[in-house]
Design an enzyme around this catalytic site. Sequence first.
Site, PDB file in Angstrom:
ATOM      1  N   HIS A 146       0.739  -1.098   0.125  1.00 14.56           N
ATOM      2  CA  HIS A 146      -0.100  -0.269   0.160  1.00 14.56           C
ATOM      3  C   HIS A 146       0.345   1.218   0.063  1.00 14.56           C
ATOM      4  O   HIS A 146       0.210   2.055  -0.370  1.00 14.56           O
ATOM      5  CB  HIS A 146      -1.287   0.249   1.222  1.00 14.56           C
ATOM      6  CG  HIS A 146      -1.916  -0.588   1.082  1.00 14.56           C
ATOM      7  ND1 HIS A 146      -1.988  -2.440   0.994  1.00 14.56           N
ATOM      8  CD2 HIS A 146      -3.598  -0.665   1.218  1.00 14.56           C
ATOM      9  CE1 HIS A 146      -3.127  -3.226   0.992  1.00 14.56           C
ATOM     10  NE2 HIS A 146      -4.000  -1.647   0.864  1.00 14.56           N
ATOM     11  N   HIS A 195       1.090  -4.416   9.219  1.00 11.74           N
ATOM     12  CA  HIS A 195       2.237  -4.190   9.326  1.00 11.74           C
ATOM     13  C   HIS A 195       3.119  -3.712   9.667  1.00 11.74           C
ATOM     14  O   HIS A 195       2.514  -3.199  11.442  1.00 11.74           O
ATOM     15  CB  HIS A 195       2.692  -2.806   7.962  1.00 11.74           C
ATOM     16  CG  HIS A 195       2.603  -3.925   6.723  1.00 11.74           C
ATOM     17  ND1 HIS A 195       3.266  -4.687   5.430  1.00 11.74           N
ATOM     18  CD2 HIS A 195       1.031  -3.801   4.918  1.00 11.74           C
ATOM     19  CE1 HIS A 195       3.515  -4.671   4.958  1.00 11.74           C
ATOM     20  NE2 HIS A 195       1.808  -3.972   4.423  1.00 11.74           N
TER      21      HIS A 195
END
Length: 224
Positions: A146, A195
């Site tokens: 992302h 993450h």
Amino acid sequence: MHTPPVDSPPRPPDHRTAARAAAALTLCSALLLTLVAVEWRPLIGVDGDIARTTHRWAVDESGLTHAFRILTDWVWDPWTMRLVCAVAVVWLVRRRSAWRTALWLAATCALGSLLQQTLKAAIDRPRPAWPDPVDSAHYAAFPSGHAMTATVVCGLLLWLLHRYGPGRAVWHTALTVGVVSVLGVGLTRVWLGVHWPSDVVGGWLLGAMLVALAVVVHERKIHS
């Protein structure tokens, strides 16, 4: 009023600045990648501390967490970013004289996706695991897809826009949207617990490196 073609910009380029930026970003990216690959303890410790703190916040602030899931899954999703890039490519192709820039833009975005997936497979870093997750994600953690995709797409489009002298209002609006998107998507990935912070930083660095390298290639081809 005649509009200059995209492949013939009105202002001279300075690819030397882009080359210096690319070199610095490559060095930083390589250093972070190495630290992640060897599981450098201070980095792992900081990652863990930040991740645990933000996960507690995410669990407690369910409304904000839901909003972040919408942003990361729809507004700043890599496929949304690729769609934005595809629209820009189509617009450039329709200008006829800008087909080389269109090809350059599409190729750079494709290369970013390939680099991202290659590094994920090579590093194979596990994602954070929680007993009470607020979101889920697939594949390896490093780098954040992302964050990297948003950096590449927003960076390339902002560079192209700035290069051809937009109005002040247009430029400030585009810059704000780009910066908020790049920073926002990285922060949401950490907040949602999918993450580690260094995954996001790695995505930002690698994305910025690719943009700088692409600018160098573009300038040298156009003015060779």
